[in-house]
Design a protein around this motif. Sequence first.
Motif, short mmCIF file in Angstrom:
data_model
loop_
_atom_site.label_atom_id
_atom_site.label_comp_id
_atom_site.label_asym_id
_atom_site.label_seq_id
_atom_site.Cartn_x
_atom_site.Cartn_y
_atom_site.Cartn_z
N ASN A 162 13.65 40.97 4.97
CA ASN A 162 14.84 41.33 4.02
C ASN A 162 14.50 42.58 3.12
O ASN A 162 13.34 43.33 3.28
N GLU A 163 15.59 43.18 2.41
CA GLU A 163 15.49 44.28 1.74
C GLU A 163 14.22 44.30 0.92
O GLU A 163 13.71 45.33 0.59
N GLU A 164 14.25 43.25 -0.03
CA GLU A 164 12.97 43.33 -0.91
C GLU A 164 11.61 43.37 -0.23
O GLU A 164 10.76 44.10 -0.92
N VAL A 208 16.23 48.85 6.99
CA VAL A 208 15.70 50.34 7.14
C VAL A 208 16.35 51.06 5.96
O VAL A 208 15.52 51.79 5.74
N ASN A 209 17.48 50.68 5.59
CA ASN A 209 17.94 51.53 4.40
C ASN A 209 17.00 51.37 3.07
O ASN A 209 16.73 52.33 2.08
N VAL A 240 21.93 50.69 15.24
CA VAL A 240 21.24 50.88 13.65
C VAL A 240 20.90 52.36 13.53
O VAL A 240 20.05 52.86 14.61
N ASP A 241 21.33 53.00 12.46
CA ASP A 241 20.64 54.24 12.05
C ASP A 241 19.27 54.26 11.59
O ASP A 241 19.19 53.51 10.38
#
Length: 273
Positions: A162-164, A208-209, A240-241
Amino acid sequence: MLRSEILQRFKEQIKEGNILLGVGAGTGITAKSSEAGGADMLIVYNSGRYRMAGRGSLAGLLSYGDANQIVVEMGSEVLPVVKDTPVLAGVNGTDPFRVMDVFLKELKSQGFCGVQNFPTVGLIDGVFRQNLEETGMGYDLEVDMIKKAHELDMLTTPYVFNEEQAKKMAEAGADILVAHMGLTTKGSIGAKTALTLDDSVERIQKIVNAGREVNPDILAICHGGPIAEPQDAAYVIEKVDGIVGFFGASSIERFAAEKGIKEQSEAFKQIRL
């Protein structure tokens, strides 16, 4: 091989329009064949042994053996047959019976160029996961392990879910985030429950972001869940970038063994008396 040399090689591959391909090697012949096929990095972790024994990869999270000792043993099989491809060790960062600073140095001396966090509690959810976190066996220990490996100038390619976690691993100095979408589907022992490819695309983009917020130069590759075949990986990489590659374990090692051995056996069986 030095971490700086590996990263330079990876960046040259990306500049030429090639993806980065990591392969989970459960045997020496897998490592040897994957290198011949152009793999950019090989990862040795305990699930590879269980997978090639015909068991699901999640066996690597259960108490069937000492995960870190198994990697040392597998390294003795894999490292001598690899010529010019960096080999990484899957490290159980929550192992209470390892002085991690010492163990990482031992892995480096054995010939491993880097590490990945496996077994990982990132694959565990629910009350069990909450209890692991509450009792000092949580994901942050895996982050600490990656940080220690980075300080030893080892390549670090952690699994993040996940992002965290992406932010934490980026802050710890991770070189490549591996966006993990869960147990790989398909084949005889693959998962049946998984995200869709489009759900994975959305989740991976967020990962990724998040990593790029901490380190704009961080690399990211995808793994697992419905990303099982080359066309699945191509779809995700296109959508996906920032994704520059794929890590396959079941997708390469297990699928090739299942399909290849079955077809070869069938071909011989066609011989008539």
